[in-house]
Design a protein around this motif. Structure first.
Motif, PDB file in Angstrom:
ATOM      1  N   ILE A  21      28.443  28.917  21.649  1.00  0.00           N
ATOM      2  CA  ILE A  21      28.198  28.637  20.689  1.00  0.00           C
ATOM      3  C   ILE A  21      26.711  28.574  19.275  1.00  0.00           C
ATOM      4  O   ILE A  21      26.014  29.738  19.454  1.00  0.00           O
ATOM      5  CB  ILE A  21      28.923  27.063  20.243  1.00  0.00           C
ATOM      6  CG1 ILE A  21      30.025  27.554  19.739  1.00  0.00           C
ATOM      7  CG2 ILE A  21      28.264  26.799  18.847  1.00  0.00           C
ATOM      8  CD1 ILE A  21      31.104  25.477  19.784  1.00  0.00           C
ATOM      9  N   ARG A  22      26.220  28.208  21.334  1.00  0.00           N
ATOM     10  CA  ARG A  22      24.496  28.418  21.432  1.00  0.00           C
ATOM     11  C   ARG A  22      23.625  29.783  21.002  1.00  0.00           C
ATOM     12  O   ARG A  22      22.873  29.791  20.247  1.00  0.00           O
ATOM     13  CB  ARG A  22      23.536  27.552  22.415  1.00  0.00           C
ATOM     14  CG  ARG A  22      23.550  25.610  22.115  1.00  0.00           C
ATOM     15  CD  ARG A  22      23.324  24.929  23.149  1.00  0.00           C
ATOM     16  NE  ARG A  22      23.113  25.033  24.294  1.00  0.00           N
ATOM     17  CZ  ARG A  22      23.872  24.513  25.144  1.00  0.00           C
ATOM     18  NH1 ARG A  22      25.124  23.811  24.484  1.00  0.00           N
ATOM     19  NH2 ARG A  22      24.485  24.985  26.215  1.00  0.00           N
ATOM     20  N   VAL A  23      23.989  30.278  22.513  1.00  0.00           N
ATOM     21  CA  VAL A  23      23.991  31.847  21.954  1.00  0.00           C
ATOM     22  C   VAL A  23      24.208  32.633  20.899  1.00  0.00           C
ATOM     23  O   VAL A  23      23.149  32.860  20.281  1.00  0.00           O
ATOM     24  CB  VAL A  23      24.147  32.588  23.206  1.00  0.00           C
ATOM     25  CG1 VAL A  23      24.211  34.017  22.906  1.00  0.00           C
ATOM     26  CG2 VAL A  23      24.229  32.096  24.335  1.00  0.00           C
ATOM     27  N   ALA A  24      25.077  32.169  19.995  1.00  0.00           N
ATOM     28  CA  ALA A  24      25.414  33.018  19.027  1.00  0.00           C
ATOM     29  C   ALA A  24      24.681  32.528  17.885  1.00  0.00           C
ATOM     30  O   ALA A  24      23.615  32.436  16.780  1.00  0.00           O
ATOM     31  CB  ALA A  24      27.247  32.611  18.114  1.00  0.00           C
ATOM     32  N   GLN A  25      24.510  31.395  17.704  1.00  0.00           N
ATOM     33  CA  GLN A  25      23.473  30.204  16.031  1.00  0.00           C
ATOM     34  C   GLN A  25      21.637  31.143  16.956  1.00  0.00           C
ATOM     35  O   GLN A  25      21.167  30.390  15.563  1.00  0.00           O
ATOM     36  CB  GLN A  25      23.494  29.040  17.091  1.00  0.00           C
ATOM     37  CG  GLN A  25      24.254  28.027  16.347  1.00  0.00           C
ATOM     38  CD  GLN A  25      24.889  26.711  16.386  1.00  0.00           C
ATOM     39  OE1 GLN A  25      23.933  25.884  17.809  1.00  0.00           O
ATOM     40  NE2 GLN A  25      25.304  25.722  16.283  1.00  0.00           N
ATOM     41  N   HIS A  26      21.655  30.899  18.532  1.00  0.00           N
ATOM     42  CA  HIS A  26      20.265  31.331  18.185  1.00  0.00           C
ATOM     43  C   HIS A  26      20.216  32.589  17.639  1.00  0.00           C
ATOM     44  O   HIS A  26      18.705  33.600  17.276  1.00  0.00           O
ATOM     45  CB  HIS A  26      19.928  31.473  19.545  1.00  0.00           C
ATOM     46  CG  HIS A  26      18.268  31.481  19.647  1.00  0.00           C
ATOM     47  ND1 HIS A  26      17.173  30.907  19.183  1.00  0.00           N
ATOM     48  CD2 HIS A  26      17.518  32.386  20.757  1.00  0.00           C
ATOM     49  CE1 HIS A  26      16.335  31.470  20.368  1.00  0.00           C
ATOM     50  NE2 HIS A  26      16.498  32.515  20.332  1.00  0.00           N
ATOM     51  N   ARG A  27      21.046  33.208  17.959  1.00  0.00           N
ATOM     52  CA  ARG A  27      20.928  34.968  17.410  1.00  0.00           C
ATOM     53  C   ARG A  27      20.860  35.014  16.072  1.00  0.00           C
ATOM     54  O   ARG A  27      19.837  35.614  14.998  1.00  0.00           O
ATOM     55  CB  ARG A  27      22.265  35.760  17.887  1.00  0.00           C
ATOM     56  CG  ARG A  27      21.872  35.808  19.565  1.00  0.00           C
ATOM     57  CD  ARG A  27      23.144  37.052  19.790  1.00  0.00           C
ATOM     58  NE  ARG A  27      22.496  37.939  18.851  1.00  0.00           N
ATOM     59  CZ  ARG A  27      23.696  39.298  19.595  1.00  0.00           C
ATOM     60  NH1 ARG A  27      24.618  39.315  20.463  1.00  0.00           N
ATOM     61  NH2 ARG A  27      23.020  40.696  18.916  1.00  0.00           N
ATOM     62  N   PRO A  30      17.359  32.480  14.424  1.00  0.00           N
ATOM     63  CA  PRO A  30      16.620  31.980  15.910  1.00  0.00           C
ATOM     64  C   PRO A  30      14.948  31.553  15.305  1.00  0.00           C
ATOM     65  O   PRO A  30      14.563  30.605  16.283  1.00  0.00           O
ATOM     66  CB  PRO A  30      15.752  33.760  15.584  1.00  0.00           C
ATOM     67  CG  PRO A  30      16.070  33.847  14.785  1.00  0.00           C
ATOM     68  CD  PRO A  30      17.857  33.983  13.782  1.00  0.00           C
ATOM     69  N   SER A  31      14.655  30.588  14.444  1.00  0.00           N
ATOM     70  CA  SER A  31      14.083  29.810  13.950  1.00  0.00           C
ATOM     71  C   SER A  31      14.599  28.885  13.889  1.00  0.00           C
ATOM     72  O   SER A  31      13.475  27.563  13.775  1.00  0.00           O
ATOM     73  CB  SER A  31      13.399  30.017  12.820  1.00  0.00           C
ATOM     74  OG  SER A  31      14.238  30.132  12.015  1.00  0.00           O
ATOM     75  N   LEU A  32      16.098  28.289  13.878  1.00  0.00           N
ATOM     76  CA  LEU A  32      15.810  26.996  14.138  1.00  0.00           C
ATOM     77  C   LEU A  32      16.939  26.750  14.992  1.00  0.00           C
ATOM     78  O   LEU A  32      16.841  27.145  15.818  1.00  0.00           O
ATOM     79  CB  LEU A  32      17.267  26.482  12.757  1.00  0.00           C
ATOM     80  CG  LEU A  32      17.302  27.587  11.390  1.00  0.00           C
ATOM     81  CD1 LEU A  32      18.946  27.523  10.952  1.00  0.00           C
ATOM     82  CD2 LEU A  32      16.117  26.225  10.774  1.00  0.00           C
ATOM     83  N   ASP A  33      16.773  25.182  15.627  1.00  0.00           N
ATOM     84  CA  ASP A  33      16.923  23.927  16.463  1.00  0.00           C
ATOM     85  C   ASP A  33      18.601  24.362  17.094  1.00  0.00           C
ATOM     86  O   ASP A  33      19.592  24.183  16.156  1.00  0.00           O
ATOM     87  CB  ASP A  33      17.092  22.862  16.073  1.00  0.00           C
ATOM     88  CG  ASP A  33      17.248  21.930  17.880  1.00  0.00           C
ATOM     89  OD1 ASP A  33      17.482  23.116  18.864  1.00  0.00           O
ATOM     90  OD2 ASP A  33      17.207  21.141  17.546  1.00  0.00           O
ATOM     91  N   SER A  34      19.086  25.439  17.702  1.00  0.00           N
ATOM     92  CA  SER A  34      20.477  25.510  18.201  1.00  0.00           C
ATOM     93  C   SER A  34      20.954  24.344  19.258  1.00  0.00           C
ATOM     94  O   SER A  34      21.592  25.552  20.790  1.00  0.00           O
ATOM     95  CB  SER A  34      20.032  26.782  18.673  1.00  0.00           C
ATOM     96  OG  SER A  34      20.039  27.176  19.003  1.00  0.00           O
ATOM     97  N   SER A  35      20.754  23.767  19.783  1.00  0.00           N
ATOM     98  CA  SER A  35      20.795  22.897  20.977  1.00  0.00           C
ATOM     99  C   SER A  35      22.210  22.149  20.238  1.00  0.00           C
ATOM    100  O   SER A  35      22.322  21.696  21.760  1.00  0.00           O
ATOM    101  CB  SER A  35      19.729  22.283  20.881  1.00  0.00           C
ATOM    102  OG  SER A  35      18.610  21.134  20.271  1.00  0.00           O
ATOM    103  N   TRP A  36      22.625  21.559  19.493  1.00  0.00           N
ATOM    104  CA  TRP A  36      23.212  20.488  19.229  1.00  0.00           C
ATOM    105  C   TRP A  36      24.408  21.512  19.088  1.00  0.00           C
ATOM    106  O   TRP A  36      24.709  22.359  18.064  1.00  0.00           O
ATOM    107  CB  TRP A  36      23.560  19.857  17.853  1.00  0.00           C
ATOM    108  CG  TRP A  36      22.146  19.343  18.246  1.00  0.00           C
ATOM    109  CD1 TRP A  36      21.038  19.760  17.355  1.00  0.00           C
ATOM    110  CD2 TRP A  36      21.177  18.222  18.646  1.00  0.00           C
ATOM    111  NE1 TRP A  36      19.516  18.898  17.536  1.00  0.00           N
ATOM    112  CE2 TRP A  36      19.904  18.664  18.561  1.00  0.00           C
ATOM    113  CE3 TRP A  36      21.704  18.047  19.951  1.00  0.00           C
ATOM    114  CZ2 TRP A  36      19.115  17.130  19.007  1.00  0.00           C
ATOM    115  CZ3 TRP A  36      21.451  17.384  21.271  1.00  0.00           C
ATOM    116  CH2 TRP A  36      20.309  16.040  20.287  1.00  0.00           C
TER     117      TRP A  36
END
Length: 67
Positions: A21-27, A30-36
């Protein structure tokens, strides 16, 4: 930890699916926090929660999560 009905909480998890989920959110963002990777809402003064999980909606308790 003090909880109030209506509070929203977010958590990080180390489960392999949560990492995906975090990898997909970051892709995607990319400029937002994807740690949650998980969230829920407090529904009573004792820390009772309603959470969306992989197979539906679950009642739980916020005190089951490390602070």
């Amino acid at each position: 930890m003090t909880t109030t009905r209506g509070d929203i909480f977010v958590v990080q998890s180390r489960h392999p699916f949560d990492r995906l989920i975090r990898v997909a959110q970051h892709r995607k963002f990319p400029s937002l926090d994807s740690s949650w990777t998980h969230c829920g809402i407090i529904v009573d003064a004792c820390g009772g929660t309603i959470e969306a999980v992989w197979n539906g909606v679950e009642y739980g308790n916020v005190h089951n999560y490390p602070s």
